[in-house]
Motif scaffolding. Structure first.
Motif, short mmCIF file in Angstrom:
data_model
loop_
_atom_site.label_atom_id
_atom_site.label_comp_id
_atom_site.label_asym_id
_atom_site.label_seq_id
_atom_site.Cartn_x
_atom_site.Cartn_y
_atom_site.Cartn_z
N SER A 109 0.86 -1.19 0.00
CA SER A 109 0.00 0.00 0.00
C SER A 109 0.89 1.23 0.00
O SER A 109 2.03 1.19 0.46
N GLY A 110 0.35 2.31 -0.55
CA GLY A 110 1.13 3.54 -0.63
C GLY A 110 1.12 4.12 -2.03
O GLY A 110 0.14 3.94 -2.77
N LYS A 111 2.20 4.77 -2.40
CA LYS A 111 2.27 5.45 -3.69
C LYS A 111 2.66 4.48 -4.80
O LYS A 111 3.75 4.55 -5.37
N ILE A 112 1.75 3.55 -5.10
CA ILE A 112 1.95 2.59 -6.18
C ILE A 112 0.74 2.66 -7.09
O ILE A 112 -0.39 2.36 -6.67
N SER A 113 0.96 3.04 -8.31
CA SER A 113 -0.16 3.23 -9.24
C SER A 113 -0.87 1.93 -9.58
O SER A 113 -2.03 1.91 -9.95
N ASN A 114 -0.16 0.81 -9.43
CA ASN A 114 -0.75 -0.49 -9.80
C ASN A 114 -0.92 -1.39 -8.58
O ASN A 114 -0.82 -2.61 -8.69
N ALA A 115 -1.20 -0.79 -7.43
CA ALA A 115 -1.27 -1.55 -6.18
C ALA A 115 -2.29 -2.69 -6.24
O ALA A 115 -1.99 -3.82 -5.84
N ASP A 116 -3.48 -2.43 -6.75
CA ASP A 116 -4.52 -3.47 -6.81
C ASP A 116 -4.09 -4.63 -7.70
O ASP A 116 -4.28 -5.81 -7.35
N LYS A 117 -3.52 -4.29 -8.85
CA LYS A 117 -3.06 -5.31 -9.79
C LYS A 117 -1.95 -6.15 -9.17
O LYS A 117 -1.94 -7.39 -9.27
N VAL A 118 -1.02 -5.48 -8.50
CA VAL A 118 0.11 -6.16 -7.87
C VAL A 118 -0.36 -7.07 -6.74
O VAL A 118 0.03 -8.23 -6.65
N ASN A 119 -1.21 -6.55 -5.88
CA ASN A 119 -1.68 -7.32 -4.74
C ASN A 119 -2.51 -8.52 -5.16
O ASN A 119 -2.43 -9.60 -4.54
N THR A 120 -3.30 -8.36 -6.21
CA THR A 120 -4.08 -9.50 -6.72
C THR A 120 -3.16 -10.59 -7.24
O THR A 120 -3.38 -11.79 -6.99
N ALA A 121 -2.11 -10.19 -7.96
CA ALA A 121 -1.16 -11.16 -8.51
C ALA A 121 -0.42 -11.89 -7.39
O ALA A 121 -0.21 -13.12 -7.46
N ILE A 122 -0.04 -11.17 -6.34
CA ILE A 122 0.67 -11.78 -5.21
C ILE A 122 -0.22 -12.79 -4.50
O ILE A 122 0.19 -13.91 -4.20
N LYS A 123 -1.45 -12.41 -4.22
CA LYS A 123 -2.38 -13.31 -3.53
C LYS A 123 -2.66 -14.55 -4.36
O LYS A 123 -2.69 -15.67 -3.84
N THR A 124 -2.84 -14.38 -5.65
CA THR A 124 -3.12 -15.51 -6.54
C THR A 124 -1.96 -16.50 -6.52
O THR A 124 -2.17 -17.72 -6.49
N SER A 125 -0.73 -15.98 -6.52
CA SER A 125 0.44 -16.86 -6.49
C SER A 125 0.56 -17.57 -5.16
O SER A 125 0.86 -18.77 -5.10
N ALA A 126 0.30 -16.85 -4.07
CA ALA A 126 0.41 -17.45 -2.73
C ALA A 126 -0.57 -18.61 -2.56
O ALA A 126 -0.25 -19.63 -1.94
N LEU A 127 -1.76 -18.46 -3.12
CA LEU A 127 -2.82 -19.45 -2.94
C LEU A 127 -2.95 -20.40 -4.13
O LEU A 127 -3.95 -21.13 -4.24
N LYS A 128 -1.97 -20.42 -4.98
CA LYS A 128 -2.04 -21.21 -6.21
C LYS A 128 -2.34 -22.68 -5.94
O LYS A 128 -3.27 -23.26 -6.51
#
Length: 281
Positions: A109-128
């Motif tokens: 979270s913070g000054k990241i323009s693609n935060a939602d996209k990044v966080n979704t990708a991380i969660k998807t990989s973690a729970l693969k």
């Protein structure tokens, strides 16, 4: 009178012998007690056996090469996150019947323009793996545990790994794999190994040399260039402020996860033209 003197002398001799016997018992008891105390506290006999066993155990252990201290890469350090964003650990847990799933993964979270996209990708990989197994009724006890670790937290690039342990039955061994993610935070794009590393025989040979320098003597001989070539097809690459890590599974002499690292100078010949390398080279 003579009879009286004789009786007195006889009585004195009996008393003297009784006194001698009374002194002998404590001395004997002290000797036994001392021996027991020495054995319990590791006296010479016990210590000698223990020392021999210890030496034998030490000599039978696989030797691990001594390694030079890791040196920070100056560009990697200068590009570290300086407060542009924060990283918080999120946890997932599911238990039902024979299923026990748990995972942790970072949320940015913070000054990241693609935060939602990044966080979704991380969660998807973690729970693969968890999502692939699903929550349908399982006949066998099924356990999945995923631990996350951010290995490099840069202003425009983040590298992280998921150590995953999967057990598909009560008697099965844990299958340990490492799944890495490398994300360009400017674009929100997750990068695969092919986007970052040029695979060729020179790379496999460099990693074989690294295996001899970094792995124990019982494992290193099995990690040859040909084994590495095959294993990297499903392997992972991740970044730190010191070096680049490669993780893959081998099956001989036993199935296990192997992690090797190359310094940025060593990995430079195998770097692609991807822009994230500007953070390191």
């Amino acid at each position: 009178m003579k009879k009286l003197l004789a009786l007195i002398c006889a009585l004195a001799m009996v008393l003297s012998m009784s006194a001698c016997k009374g002194q002998a018992a404590p001395t004997q008891n002290n000797t036994v007690s001392g021996a027991s105390s020495q054995t319990a506290s590791g006296a010479v006999p016990s210590g000698t056996v223990s020392g021999a066993a210890s030496s034998a155990a030490e000599s039978s252990k696989p030797s691990v090469p001594s390694q030079a201290p890791r040196v920070e890469n100056n560009k990697a350090v200068s590009g570290l996150n300086n407060g542009t964003y924060t990283v918080k650990d999120e946890k997932y847990s599911y238990k039902n019947g024979n299923m026990s799933y748990s995972a942790s993964y970072p949320v940015l979270s913070g000054k990241i323009s693609n935060a939602d996209k990044v966080n979704t990708a991380i969660k998807t990989s973690a729970l693969k793996t968890i999502n692939s197994l699903g929550t349908g009724v399982k006949t066998n006890k099924t356990t999945v545990k995923v631990n996350s670790d951010v290995t490099y937290e840069g202003t425009g690039f983040i590298s992280l790994g998921f150590n995953e342990y999967v057990k598909l039955s009560a008697n099965a061994d844990n299958d340990h794999t490492l799944r890495a993610m490398n994300i360009n935070l400017k674009t929100g794009t997750a990068l695969e190994m092919k986007d970052l590393i040029v695979k060729n025989d020179a790379l496999y040979k460099a990693l074989e040399t690294a295996a001899k320098q970094q792995l124990s003597s019982d494992i290193a001989p099995s990690v040859t260039a040909s084994v590495i070539k095959s294993a990297l097809e499903s392997g992972s690459v991740y970044f730190t402020k010191y070096d680049v890590g490669f993780a893959f599974q081998i099956t001989k002499p036993e199935k296990r996860l192997v992690k090797l690292s190359l310094t940025y100078a060593q990995v430079k010949p195998f770097a692609t033209s991807n822009e994230i390398w500007k953070n390191f080279l």
